[in-house]
Design a protein around this motif. Structure first.
Motif, PDB file in Angstrom:
ATOM      1  N   ASP A   1       1.356   4.789  -7.764  1.00 57.55           N
ATOM      2  CA  ASP A   1      -0.029   4.817  -7.752  1.00 57.55           C
ATOM      3  C   ASP A   1      -0.250   5.087  -6.209  1.00 57.55           C
ATOM      4  O   ASP A   1      -1.316   5.935  -5.906  1.00 57.55           O
ATOM      5  CB  ASP A   1      -0.898   3.507  -8.068  1.00 57.55           C
ATOM      6  CG  ASP A   1      -0.930   3.222  -9.341  1.00 57.55           C
ATOM      7  OD1 ASP A   1      -0.675   4.114 -10.034  1.00 57.55           O
ATOM      8  OD2 ASP A   1      -1.193   2.176  -9.844  1.00 57.55           O
ATOM      9  N   ARG A   2       0.281   4.320  -5.228  1.00 59.93           N
ATOM     10  CA  ARG A   2       0.143   4.873  -3.856  1.00 59.93           C
ATOM     11  C   ARG A   2       0.772   6.485  -3.488  1.00 59.93           C
ATOM     12  O   ARG A   2      -0.078   6.899  -2.626  1.00 59.93           O
ATOM     13  CB  ARG A   2       1.118   4.053  -3.128  1.00 59.93           C
ATOM     14  CG  ARG A   2       0.928   4.096  -1.469  1.00 59.93           C
ATOM     15  CD  ARG A   2      -0.582   3.942  -1.053  1.00 59.93           C
ATOM     16  NE  ARG A   2      -0.695   4.169   0.462  1.00 59.93           N
ATOM     17  CZ  ARG A   2      -1.788   4.113   1.025  1.00 59.93           C
ATOM     18  NH1 ARG A   2      -2.716   3.685   0.491  1.00 59.93           N
ATOM     19  NH2 ARG A   2      -1.707   4.475   2.426  1.00 59.93           N
TER      20      ARG A   2
ATOM     21  N   SER B   1      -2.570  -0.756  -4.885  1.00 59.82           N
ATOM     22  CA  SER B   1      -2.608   0.654  -4.771  1.00 59.82           C
ATOM     23  C   SER B   1      -3.359   1.170  -5.894  1.00 59.82           C
ATOM     24  O   SER B   1      -3.864   2.193  -5.911  1.00 59.82           O
ATOM     25  CB  SER B   1      -1.263   1.038  -4.935  1.00 59.82           C
ATOM     26  OG  SER B   1      -0.153   0.765  -3.826  1.00 59.82           O
TER      27      SER B   1
ATOM     28  N   ARG C   1       0.797  -1.116   0.017  1.00 61.04           N
ATOM     29  CA  ARG C   1      -0.070   0.044   0.061  1.00 61.04           C
ATOM     30  C   ARG C   1       0.930   1.063   0.142  1.00 61.04           C
ATOM     31  O   ARG C   1       0.271   2.218  -0.346  1.00 61.04           O
ATOM     32  CB  ARG C   1      -1.087   0.161   0.946  1.00 61.04           C
ATOM     33  CG  ARG C   1      -1.923  -1.134   1.299  1.00 61.04           C
ATOM     34  CD  ARG C   1      -2.748  -0.992   2.562  1.00 61.04           C
ATOM     35  NE  ARG C   1      -3.576  -0.134   2.330  1.00 61.04           N
ATOM     36  CZ  ARG C   1      -4.459   0.387   3.436  1.00 61.04           C
ATOM     37  NH1 ARG C   1      -4.624  -0.300   4.443  1.00 61.04           N
ATOM     38  NH2 ARG C   1      -5.252   1.341   3.105  1.00 61.04           N
ATOM     39  N   TRP C   2       2.269   1.221   0.561  1.00 60.56           N
ATOM     40  CA  TRP C   2       2.982   2.271   0.568  1.00 60.56           C
ATOM     41  C   TRP C   2       4.021   2.492  -0.431  1.00 60.56           C
ATOM     42  O   TRP C   2       4.950   3.039  -0.496  1.00 60.56           O
ATOM     43  CB  TRP C   2       3.617   2.257   2.004  1.00 60.56           C
ATOM     44  CG  TRP C   2       2.538   2.386   2.934  1.00 60.56           C
ATOM     45  CD1 TRP C   2       2.093   1.462   3.595  1.00 60.56           C
ATOM     46  CD2 TRP C   2       2.007   3.886   3.423  1.00 60.56           C
ATOM     47  NE1 TRP C   2       1.353   2.196   4.881  1.00 60.56           N
ATOM     48  CE2 TRP C   2       1.214   3.528   4.468  1.00 60.56           C
ATOM     49  CE3 TRP C   2       2.069   5.228   2.946  1.00 60.56           C
ATOM     50  CZ2 TRP C   2       0.587   4.416   5.142  1.00 60.56           C
ATOM     51  CZ3 TRP C   2       1.721   6.312   3.530  1.00 60.56           C
ATOM     52  CH2 TRP C   2       0.656   5.661   4.663  1.00 60.56           C
TER      53      TRP C   2
ATOM     54  N   TYR D   1      -2.257   8.311  -4.752  1.00 62.55           N
ATOM     55  CA  TYR D   1      -3.176   8.488  -3.913  1.00 62.55           C
ATOM     56  C   TYR D   1      -2.873   9.329  -2.498  1.00 62.55           C
ATOM     57  O   TYR D   1      -3.914   9.908  -2.003  1.00 62.55           O
ATOM     58  CB  TYR D   1      -3.295   6.757  -3.376  1.00 62.55           C
ATOM     59  CG  TYR D   1      -4.412   6.585  -2.192  1.00 62.55           C
ATOM     60  CD1 TYR D   1      -5.552   6.510  -2.683  1.00 62.55           C
ATOM     61  CD2 TYR D   1      -3.723   6.357  -1.033  1.00 62.55           C
ATOM     62  CE1 TYR D   1      -6.552   6.097  -1.513  1.00 62.55           C
ATOM     63  CE2 TYR D   1      -4.704   5.953   0.070  1.00 62.55           C
ATOM     64  CZ  TYR D   1      -6.000   5.969  -0.035  1.00 62.55           C
ATOM     65  OH  TYR D   1      -6.995   5.610   0.755  1.00 62.55           O
ATOM     66  N   ARG D   2      -1.612   9.077  -2.051  1.00 60.33           N
ATOM     67  CA  ARG D   2      -1.407   9.972  -0.957  1.00 60.33           C
ATOM     68  C   ARG D   2      -1.595  11.353  -1.098  1.00 60.33           C
ATOM     69  O   ARG D   2      -2.172  12.196  -0.244  1.00 60.33           O
ATOM     70  CB  ARG D   2      -0.321   9.646   0.083  1.00 60.33           C
ATOM     71  CG  ARG D   2      -0.345   8.153   0.311  1.00 60.33           C
ATOM     72  CD  ARG D   2       1.360   7.770   0.724  1.00 60.33           C
ATOM     73  NE  ARG D   2       1.632   8.668   1.810  1.00 60.33           N
ATOM     74  CZ  ARG D   2       3.145   8.890   2.353  1.00 60.33           C
ATOM     75  NH1 ARG D   2       3.834   8.023   1.724  1.00 60.33           N
ATOM     76  NH2 ARG D   2       3.305   9.554   3.171  1.00 60.33           N
TER      77      ARG D   2
END
Length: 379
Positions: free
Chosen positions: A248-249, A282, A243-244, A252-253
């Motif tokens: 893409d992650r 992600s 997820r990190w 996203y953040r």
């Protein structure tokens, strides 16, 4: 072994389980999530039932000496089955549903036999710490002990073998979290195998007239504790790490400030999509956030003020690159529109389209989000 250690291990497993409760409720038919939650829940129950204080309470309340033993063994056996099903779904094995059904059916039979053997045997003296070795020579009870230990040893050994074998095939930068998780899971299940091996050796020693009970009362719990810690870490590391990881992650953040600007309106107008299941990729999370934002921007479009847009754009063009000047103008008009839409006395606006292409790509949304974040800091 102190009950506090058992309860601490139980709590550790619940720390991993609780964050997934909401996803489990939303996605009850997601096989991998079900297997993951089952493994964590059954592992925690095993530790809870295996605590000396719990053993005494179960035996006392039931009035059946050593009833806690088959209950604990049943929980350990079910946990073993859940691990096997989990690794099958994680690896996305061919015919995974058929494989899962076979494991579940096999271990269900073992559970039934454990209960039957306890009922047939005799264990009148309560033993909270050394039940396995104390009754190593008792008919039916000894078979029950060997059966559950064998089932547990089979499960953790197979899980370790599959995990470490799969780790050899994992390649690529993004897959390093999967590799770390597989190696940690493999190490954890190998160490956990020491629990079954230690107890089996201690039982075998009793059969030959020796007293090696310390293997079952000291070594086995230590192996189980460390193994559980690593096993839980091995399961959770890939879910958290991936997820990190990717671009893409990162997008996203960085998109979060724009979503926060639209938060109340999205909630009030029910424009937000259901969040992807915990542990989703992600790319799925990025699509979810971007789609929610697009829904919000489409709803706000009648509230856009062209005068604000043009004013901010002209001012920003003197000091910023074209793409950042455009993002600053969009940030200003979106913030104003969100405020306007939230005022209960605001009349229905006339639809006025801005003479500018609506932001679409994640990169454009990120630039707007960063402009909004800069505005907040400036205030």
């Amino acid at each position: 072994m102190s009950s506090a250690i058992n309860y601490a291990a139980c709590a550790l497993l619940w720390v991993g389980l609780v964050p997934k409760t909401r996803d489990l409720v939303r996605h009850r038919n997601e096989p991998y999530l079900l297997a993951l939650c089952a493994a964590l829940a059954l592992g925690s129950v095993s530790w809870l039932l295996g605590a000396p204080l719990t053993i005494g309470a179960v035996n006392g309340l039931s009035g059946v000496p050593n009833l806690a033993a088959p209950l604990t063994y049943a929980a350990i056996t079910a946990y073993s089955a859940a691990l096997l099903v989990l690794i099958a779904y994680w690896q996305e094995s061919p015919n995974v549903r058929r494989i899962a059904r076979r494991w579940i059916a096999s271990y269900a039979v073992i559970l039934a036999v454990v209960g039957l053997l306890f009922a047939l045997g005799s264990s009148p003296v309560e033993r909270r710490r050394d039940f396995d070795t104390y009754y190593a020579g008792t008919p039916f009870v000894r078979e029950m002990v060997v059966l559950y230990l064998g089932a547990h040893l089979t499960a953790v050994t197979f899980t370790a073998w599959r995990s470490l074998g799969w780790a050899r095939k994992v390649r690529g930068e993004v897959s390093r979290w999967t590799l770390t998780g597989l190696l940690t899971l493999g190490a954890g299940t190998l160490i956990t195998a020491g629990y079954s091996v230690s107890k089996l050796v201690a039982v075998g020693a009793r059969w030959s007239g020796r007293n090696w009970d310390w293997l079952g009362t000291a070594v086995a719990p230590s192996c189980a504790g460390l193994g559980t810690l690593l096993t839980v870490a091995g399961v959770l590391v890939p879910l958290m790490g991936q997820r990190w990881q990717s671009n893409d992650r990162l997008l996203y953040r960085r998109m979060r400030p724009l979503e926060r600007e639209l938060e109340r309106m999205l909630r009030r107008r029910k424009l937000r999509l259901s969040r992807p299941v915990w542990g989703a990729s992600s790319a799925s999370l990025l699509t979810w956030r971007a789609t929610s934002i697009h829904n919000g921007l489409s709803y706000l479009s009648p509230f856009y003020d062209p005068a604000i847009f043009q004013h901010v754009l002209r001012a920003a063009q003197d000091t910023k690159p074209p793409e950042k000047a455009l993002a600053a103008a969009w940030a200003a008009v979106i913030a104003a529109a969100a405020h306007e839409e939230g005022c209960p006395t605001t009349p229905a606006p006339a639809v006025i389209r801005l003479q500018a292409p609506s932001p679409r790509t994640p990169e454009e949304l990120v630039l707007i989000a960063e402009a909004l974040k800069g505005e907040r800091h400036a205030r």
